[in-house]
Design a protein around this motif. Structure first.
Motif, PDB file in Angstrom:
ATOM      1  N   VAL A 319       0.829  -1.214   0.000  1.00  0.00           N
ATOM      2  CA  VAL A 319       0.000   0.000   0.000  1.00  0.00           C
ATOM      3  C   VAL A 319       0.857   1.255   0.000  1.00  0.00           C
ATOM      4  N   GLY A 320       2.125   1.142   0.474  1.00  0.00           N
ATOM      5  CA  GLY A 320       3.003   2.311   0.475  1.00  0.00           C
ATOM      6  C   GLY A 320       3.693   2.558  -0.846  1.00  0.00           C
ATOM      7  N   GLY A 321       3.739   1.535  -1.713  1.00  0.00           N
ATOM      8  CA  GLY A 321       4.356   1.695  -3.018  1.00  0.00           C
ATOM      9  C   GLY A 321       5.854   1.922  -2.968  1.00  0.00           C
ATOM     10  N   ARG A 322       6.534   1.515  -1.876  1.00  0.00           N
ATOM     11  CA  ARG A 322       7.987   1.731  -1.760  1.00  0.00           C
ATOM     12  C   ARG A 322       8.724   0.577  -2.436  1.00  0.00           C
ATOM     13  N   GLY A 323       9.942   0.854  -2.872  1.00  0.00           N
ATOM     14  CA  GLY A 323      10.811  -0.190  -3.375  1.00  0.00           C
ATOM     15  C   GLY A 323      11.397  -1.004  -2.232  1.00  0.00           C
ATOM     16  N   THR A 324      11.962  -2.159  -2.545  1.00  0.00           N
ATOM     17  CA  THR A 324      12.496  -3.028  -1.503  1.00  0.00           C
ATOM     18  C   THR A 324      13.697  -2.399  -0.798  1.00  0.00           C
ATOM     19  N   PHE A 325      14.554  -1.702  -1.529  1.00  0.00           N
ATOM     20  CA  PHE A 325      15.711  -1.061  -0.900  1.00  0.00           C
ATOM     21  C   PHE A 325      15.261   0.087   0.000  1.00  0.00           C
ATOM     22  N   THR A 326      14.314   0.889  -0.480  1.00  0.00           N
ATOM     23  CA  THR A 326      13.776   1.978   0.348  1.00  0.00           C
ATOM     24  C   THR A 326      13.134   1.435   1.613  1.00  0.00           C
ATOM     25  N   THR A 327      12.464   0.298   1.486  1.00  0.00           N
ATOM     26  CA  THR A 327      11.860  -0.344   2.657  1.00  0.00           C
ATOM     27  C   THR A 327      12.914  -0.685   3.696  1.00  0.00           C
ATOM     28  N   GLY A 328      14.049  -1.223   3.241  1.00  0.00           N
ATOM     29  CA  GLY A 328      15.129  -1.538   4.169  1.00  0.00           C
ATOM     30  C   GLY A 328      15.646  -0.307   4.890  1.00  0.00           C
ATOM     31  N   LEU A 329      15.754   0.803   4.175  1.00  0.00           N
ATOM     32  CA  LEU A 329      16.204   2.046   4.806  1.00  0.00           C
ATOM     33  C   LEU A 329      15.195   2.528   5.850  1.00  0.00           C
ATOM     34  N   LEU A 330      13.914   2.411   5.556  1.00  0.00           N
ATOM     35  CA  LEU A 330      12.887   2.869   6.490  1.00  0.00           C
ATOM     36  C   LEU A 330      12.865   2.030   7.763  1.00  0.00           C
ATOM     37  N   LEU A 331      13.340   0.789   7.679  1.00  0.00           N
ATOM     38  CA  LEU A 331      13.335  -0.092   8.849  1.00  0.00           C
ATOM     39  C   LEU A 331      14.573   0.068   9.729  1.00  0.00           C
ATOM     40  N   LEU A 332      15.533   0.881   9.325  1.00  0.00           N
ATOM     41  CA  LEU A 332      16.771   1.014  10.102  1.00  0.00           C
ATOM     42  C   LEU A 332      16.548   1.467  11.546  1.00  0.00           C
ATOM     43  N   PRO A 333      15.611   2.383  11.849  1.00  0.00           N
ATOM     44  CA  PRO A 333      15.395   2.721  13.265  1.00  0.00           C
ATOM     45  C   PRO A 333      14.958   1.539  14.107  1.00  0.00           C
ATOM     46  N   LEU A 334      14.336   0.549  13.480  1.00  0.00           N
ATOM     47  CA  LEU A 334      13.931  -0.662  14.190  1.00  0.00           C
ATOM     48  C   LEU A 334      15.087  -1.639  14.351  1.00  0.00           C
ATOM     49  N   THR A 335      15.943  -1.737  13.324  1.00  0.00           N
ATOM     50  CA  THR A 335      16.935  -2.805  13.300  1.00  0.00           C
ATOM     51  C   THR A 335      18.317  -2.407  13.823  1.00  0.00           C
ATOM     52  N   TRP A 381      10.517   9.148   6.712  1.00  0.00           N
ATOM     53  CA  TRP A 381      11.465   8.453   7.587  1.00  0.00           C
ATOM     54  C   TRP A 381      11.384   8.969   9.027  1.00  0.00           C
ATOM     55  N   PRO A 382      11.384  10.301   9.288  1.00  0.00           N
ATOM     56  CA  PRO A 382      11.310  10.770  10.685  1.00  0.00           C
ATOM     57  C   PRO A 382      10.012  10.348  11.379  1.00  0.00           C
ATOM     58  N   VAL A 383       8.885  10.403  10.651  1.00  0.00           N
ATOM     59  CA  VAL A 383       7.616  10.018  11.267  1.00  0.00           C
ATOM     60  C   VAL A 383       7.613   8.528  11.595  1.00  0.00           C
ATOM     61  N   LEU A 384       8.087   7.706  10.675  1.00  0.00           N
ATOM     62  CA  LEU A 384       8.115   6.260  10.910  1.00  0.00           C
ATOM     63  C   LEU A 384       9.093   5.894  12.020  1.00  0.00           C
ATOM     64  N   ALA A 385      10.139   6.696  12.182  1.00  0.00           N
ATOM     65  CA  ALA A 385      11.115   6.415  13.244  1.00  0.00           C
ATOM     66  C   ALA A 385      10.516   6.599  14.636  1.00  0.00           C
ATOM     67  N   CYS A 386       9.473   7.412  14.750  1.00  0.00           N
ATOM     68  CA  CYS A 386       8.877   7.660  16.082  1.00  0.00           C
ATOM     69  C   CYS A 386       8.401   6.373  16.748  1.00  0.00           C
ATOM     70  N   PRO A 387       7.648   5.491  16.065  1.00  0.00           N
ATOM     71  CA  PRO A 387       7.310   4.222  16.709  1.00  0.00           C
ATOM     72  C   PRO A 387       8.417   3.176  16.616  1.00  0.00           C
ATOM     73  N   LEU A 388       9.175   3.163  15.524  1.00  0.00           N
ATOM     74  CA  LEU A 388      10.136   2.078  15.322  1.00  0.00           C
ATOM     75  C   LEU A 388      11.357   2.193  16.231  1.00  0.00           C
ATOM     76  N   LEU A 389      11.823   3.399  16.512  1.00  0.00           N
ATOM     77  CA  LEU A 389      13.021   3.552  17.333  1.00  0.00           C
ATOM     78  C   LEU A 389      12.812   3.038  18.770  1.00  0.00           C
ATOM     79  N   PRO A 390      11.696   3.369  19.445  1.00  0.00           N
ATOM     80  CA  PRO A 390      11.500   2.777  20.781  1.00  0.00           C
ATOM     81  C   PRO A 390      11.448   1.248  20.744  1.00  0.00           C
ATOM     82  N   PHE A 391      10.820   0.686  19.698  1.00  0.00           N
ATOM     83  CA  PHE A 391      10.841  -0.770  19.540  1.00  0.00           C
ATOM     84  C   PHE A 391      12.276  -1.276  19.502  1.00  0.00           C
ATOM     85  N   GLY A 392      13.083  -0.675  18.615  1.00  0.00           N
ATOM     86  CA  GLY A 392      14.469  -1.127  18.457  1.00  0.00           C
ATOM     87  C   GLY A 392      15.281  -0.974  19.713  1.00  0.00           C
TER      88      GLY A 392
END
Length: 524
Positions: A319-335, A381-392
């Motif tokens: 639903v976000g229409g992101r590429g696979t590499f961009t997806t990996g970058l967006l997940l960095l605050p989690l990982t 990226w900054p908005v998505l980092a708000c929930p993902l960073l505390p998880f990580g």
């Protein structure tokens, strides 16, 4: 990911057999073992375990689309691996103690690598699902024997260094896996993810040949019945979630599988209790409240981390229409925190207490879950980092404490059994969480589509494919709305479970200072 699940503490080092020449030949270490090749073999194999999960999650949308997979068949790309990976470490550890830990490590690397090659060459989704199940069996053998091989082959400062490398390998597989897999899928297609695993298994296997052999002392007969009942029970439980996503939770087939799973799990507990000290899974340890608290901790961590690691790539790509590499970058605050924080978690526990660190970890995860409603298909990226960073942050701190806390809450003679139970519960939590969350999101999204006037016959199919990252262009807007709402609801559920976990952990654990001493305690 976990360390070893060998059922007993490593035996004292014995004189190693003379290794045959290989490309990984190295000068033996000061303790009489081929230190470099042994560490390299276990570290590479260890990094491939989490990458087998994260890489498959990123590759799954393209894989399902190109192979024409149905919703249920595509779910088994993850479930087949997770069921075998969760169900077999105890059995593999018990087998390693009896037949040789290096032997099981070599067999596990070969099996996982060969199966990954078969996935990469798969002409159909059924082929891929079956190969993934075999890959999970090999991964379980690596998990059960790798750390035990290291513990036997090293001592003193070298042991601390070796396990530090192993921890970094696990962390790198988790942290960098989505990014690396995304780049590979973009450049070379989804098959390249599995072909890379196969390619790296070769050098790891050659290096593992240099490791010394060891066995557990006083081993008895292998618990075939316990291994079989536990594996079948977990397989039935995973099938419950897959069936529920397609047929519904009240369907007779779903309820029948649930009854079978509960019966088998209960039967396993009774069977192991009767075997006493000969049991593969010492259920008597669950009489200790502090041990129960630590063993249940991975479920909180799994629900807050592995679920997002597996399901968010499909959301961001679909639903976000992101590429696979961009997806990996967006997940960095989690990982990324999982790569750098485990060592800090151990030091914090030494300065404060295990209870403080584990309770704080659960609270951080709950904070991230409460912020998950910020998620939208177009989140920056900054908005998505708000929930993902505390998880990580929460998961990274917990990873530095949980393993040693599990063995630190029981007498030293039961440390091997405690490690085996802990890692089995951890990976079982991953398997159940991945299957259960996919069914949960599919059910909620289907209900959301029906509420938005999508025909019921079409809603279930569209929901299942959307969770896996496949979105029909004509339905993109309504699917984005329904799936996003499902993720927001999931966040509230995760927050409630994490807060409950924080409370139970705080009540069950005493504030013992300085209990974590991973560098001086052999891992089993």
């Amino acid at each position: 990911m976990s360390s070893s699940t060998a059922s007993r503490p490593p035996s004292p080092p014995s004189p190693p057999s003379r290794p045959s020449p290989s490309p990984c030949a190295a000068t033996p270490g000061g303790d009489g073992t081929a230190f470099g090749p042994t560490v390299a073999a276990v570290a590479v194999a260890g990094a491939l375990l989490p990458f087998s999960v994260t890489g498959a999650a990123v590759a799954l949308p393209r894989m399902a689309e190109q192979l024409g997979a149905s919703t249920g068949a595509a779910q088994w790309v993850q479930n087949a691996f997770n069921v075998a990976f969760a169900a077999l470490p105890l059995a593999a550890g018990s087998l390693a103690d009896r037949t040789g830990r290096r032997r099981v490590l070599l067999g596990g690397i070969a099996l996982a690598g060969s199966a990954a090659l078969l996935v990469g060459l798969a002409p159909s989704i059924l082929w891929a699902d079956l190969a993934r199940a075999v890959q999970g069996c090999g991964a379980a053998a690596v998990l059960a024997s790798g750390a035990a091989v290291l513990a036997h082959a090293t001592s003193g400062r070298r042991r601390g260094f070796a396990f530090g490398v192993l921890g970094a390998a696990f962390g790198s597989g988790l942290a960098l896996g989505p990014l690396a897999a995304g780049a590979m899928v973009e450049l070379a297609g989804w098959r390249s993810v599995f072909l890379l695993i196969a390619a790296l298994s070769g050098p790891a296997w050659l290096c593992a040949r240099q490791a010394p052999e060891s066995r557990g002392p006083g081993t008895g007969a292998f618990d075939v019945a316990g291994a079989a009942v536990f594996t079948l029970g977990l397989a039935c439980l995973s099938c419950v979630f897959v069936r529920a996503a397609t047929a519904g939770w009240a369907a007779p087939s779903t309820l029948g599988l649930l009854a079978a799973a509960l019966t088998l799990v209960a039967g396993f507990a009774v069977l192991e209790a009767r075997r006493g000290e000969r049991a593969m899974f010492d259920v008597r340890l669950f009489r200790r409240p502090e041990f129960v608290a630590v063993v249940c901790q991975p479920f909180t961590v799994t629900l807050g981390f592995v679920v997002l690691l597996v399901d968010l790539p499909g959301y961001l790509q679909g639903v976000g229409g992101r590429g696979t590499f961009t997806t990996g970058l967006l997940l960095l605050p989690l990982t990324l925190p999982v790569l750098v924080l485990p060592l800090l978690g151990g030091r914090l526990a030494a300065c404060t207490s295990v209870r403080t660190v584990l309770t704080g970890s659960s609270l951080l995860i709950a904070t991230g879950a409460l912020l998950l409603p910020l998620l939208t298909p177009g989140s920056s990226w900054p908005v998505l980092a708000c929930p993902l960073l505390p998880f990580g942050l929460g998961v990274g701190l917990a990873f530095g404490v949980m393993d040693d806390a599990a063995v630190g809450t029981v007498p030293v003679e039961q440390a091997g059994a405690a490690a085996g139970i802990f890692n089995t519960m951890r990976i079982t939590g991953e398997s159940v969480a991945v299957a259960g969350t996919a069914a949960f999101l599919t059910t909620l999204t289907g209900a959301g589509l029906r509420a938005r006037h999508v025909p019921a016959t079409e809603a279930g199919r569209l929901a299942g494919r959307a969770v896996q990252g496949q979105v029909a262009d004509g339905r993109r807007a309504v699917l984005a709305e329904a799936l996003t709402s499902s993720f927001h609801t999931l966040g509230l559920v995760l927050a409630a479970l994490s807060l409950l976990g924080a409370l139970l952990t705080y009540l069950a654990l005493s504030p013992v200072r300085g209990r974590i001493a991973a560098s001086s305690r052999p891992m089993s």
